[in-house]
Motif scaffolding. Structure first.
Motif, PDB file in Angstrom:
ATOM      1  N   ALA A 103       0.843  -1.196   0.000  1.00 25.18           N
ATOM      2  CA  ALA A 103       0.000   0.000   0.000  1.00 25.18           C
ATOM      3  C   ALA A 103       0.877   1.244   0.000  1.00 25.18           C
ATOM      4  CB  ALA A 103      -0.917   0.003   1.221  1.00 25.18           C
ATOM      5  N   SER A 104       0.357   2.301  -0.597  1.00 25.28           N
ATOM      6  CA  SER A 104       1.053   3.585  -0.591  1.00 25.28           C
ATOM      7  C   SER A 104       0.866   4.264   0.765  1.00 25.28           C
ATOM      8  CB  SER A 104       0.503   4.484  -1.698  1.00 25.28           C
ATOM      9  OG  SER A 104      -0.838   4.864  -1.404  1.00 25.28           O
ATOM     10  N   ASP A 105       1.534   5.387   0.957  1.00 19.19           N
ATOM     11  CA  ASP A 105       1.381   6.153   2.200  1.00 19.19           C
ATOM     12  C   ASP A 105      -0.050   6.632   2.375  1.00 19.19           C
ATOM     13  OD1 ASP A 105       4.070   5.823   2.727  1.00 19.19           O
ATOM     14  OD2 ASP A 105       4.663   7.750   1.844  1.00 19.19           O
ATOM     15  N   GLU A 106      -0.761   6.777   1.267  1.00 15.09           N
ATOM     16  CA  GLU A 106      -2.160   7.220   1.329  1.00 15.09           C
ATOM     17  C   GLU A 106      -3.128   6.047   1.489  1.00 15.09           C
ATOM     18  OE1 GLU A 106      -0.031   8.132  -1.200  1.00 15.09           O
ATOM     19  OE2 GLU A 106       0.501   9.980  -0.124  1.00 15.09           O
ATOM     20  N   GLY A 107      -2.594   4.833   1.578  1.00 11.95           N
ATOM     21  CA  GLY A 107      -3.443   3.663   1.749  1.00 11.95           C
ATOM     22  C   GLY A 107      -4.002   3.095   0.470  1.00 11.95           C
ATOM     23  N   GLU A 108      -3.477   3.519  -0.677  1.00 11.48           N
ATOM     24  CA  GLU A 108      -3.918   3.005  -1.964  1.00 11.48           C
ATOM     25  C   GLU A 108      -3.088   1.771  -2.345  1.00 11.48           C
ATOM     26  OE1 GLU A 108      -6.328   4.375  -3.887  1.00 11.48           O
ATOM     27  OE2 GLU A 108      -6.760   6.012  -2.495  1.00 11.48           O
TER      28      GLU A 108
END
Length: 279
Positions: A62-67
């Motif tokens: 996951a990315s830092d943005e939760g994507e």
């Protein structure tokens, strides 16, 4: 993110690759309490892991943005793979689960976060819901038939079918039901859902436009085959995804362990979690 149900399910399964073959697992939340505390685990069939000394599956990052970072994955590779699973307490119920909290903790220490969407007991149909199901319902099976997958994006394949026996009945007195779907090697451990998206016809013949039904019916584990002698026998869905000489002819019927059998595993994790809280 705004993901449809099917898109969410793409992040629920894992492709289990071992030194004896491939199978399917899915991420399930056991021992969920009112505070949301739970035991995350991967569920599959016992026969997928029983002879496996080495095993591996991937988790999407996951990315830092939760994507989800679909092309970036974390490899979970183990020795002694078959020793890491909690077996269903009934010997002939082909289910097991591996807690993954240690894996998630190890990833966190490395500054990595997985993206996955678990399911839990809230999706298991109640007795009343089972009474309202028709004999023939639309089903969706998610997994890795013949070991096939989108390796670049870590995505499973989706197969449609119908229920071949009534979901409320125990097939031949066992907590099982039949589905009419193509069940190939590698599909062992695939979750099977009742899935109506955007509308369905209920038992009384009423059309529910825009309505969605989504329930976990069970886990695929076996199917009948015609032998070369013309007899029919029940065999586990194979896990080996290399070319073999066929002596049996699959008839596209799958045997599914009913989702309610997951409750026995849930009881085991409930006890373990209670003991852990005591210490």
């Amino acid at each position: 993110m705004n993901l449809s149900i099917s898109e969410q399910l793409a992040y629920n399964t894992v492709r289990i690759s071992t030194d004896v073959g491939t199978g399917t697992g899915f991420i399930y939340r056991f021992a969920v309490n009112d505070s949301g505390v739970h035991v995350p685990a991967i569920v599959t069939n016992k026969h997928v892991i029983e002879d496996a000394e080495e095993g591996e599956f991937l988790l999407t990052l996951a990315s830092d943005e939760g994507e989800p970072l679909d092309t970036e994955h974390f490899s979970c590779k183990f020795d002694g793979f078959n020793k890491r699973w909690v077996l269903h307490p009934t010997a002939d119920v082909d289910l097991c689960a591996m807690p993954i909290a240690p894996i998630l903790s190890a990833m966190e220490k490395e500054g990595k976060k997985p993206f996955y969407i678990p399911i839990d007991g809230a999706l298991i149909p109640s007795f009343g819901e089972l009474e309202e199901f028709k004999l023939v319902e639309d089903i969706l099976m998610v997994g890795y038939p013949n070991g096939l997958w989108d390796e670049v994006n870590n995505m499973p394949l989706f197969r449609r079918g119908i229920s071949a026996s009534h979901p409320k009945l125990d097939w031949n007195g066992r907590k099982e039901m039949l589905i009419d779907a193509a069940c190939f090697p590698g599909s062992s451990g695939s979750p099977v859902f009742l899935f109506n998206e955007g509308g369905y016809v209920d038992k009384q013949g009423n059309t529910n436009l825009g309505g969605t039904r989504f329930k976990l019916l069970g886990v695929l584990y076996a199917g009948p085959q015609h032998t070369v002698e013309g007899e029919i026998e029940i065999v586990n869905v194979p896990i080996v995804d290399k070319p073999v000489a066929f002596t049996g002819i699959p008839n596209n019927i799958g045997i599914v362990i009913k989702a309610e059998e997951l409750k026995a595993l849930d009881d085991i994790f409930q006890v373990a979690l209670a003991k852990e809280n005591e210490t």
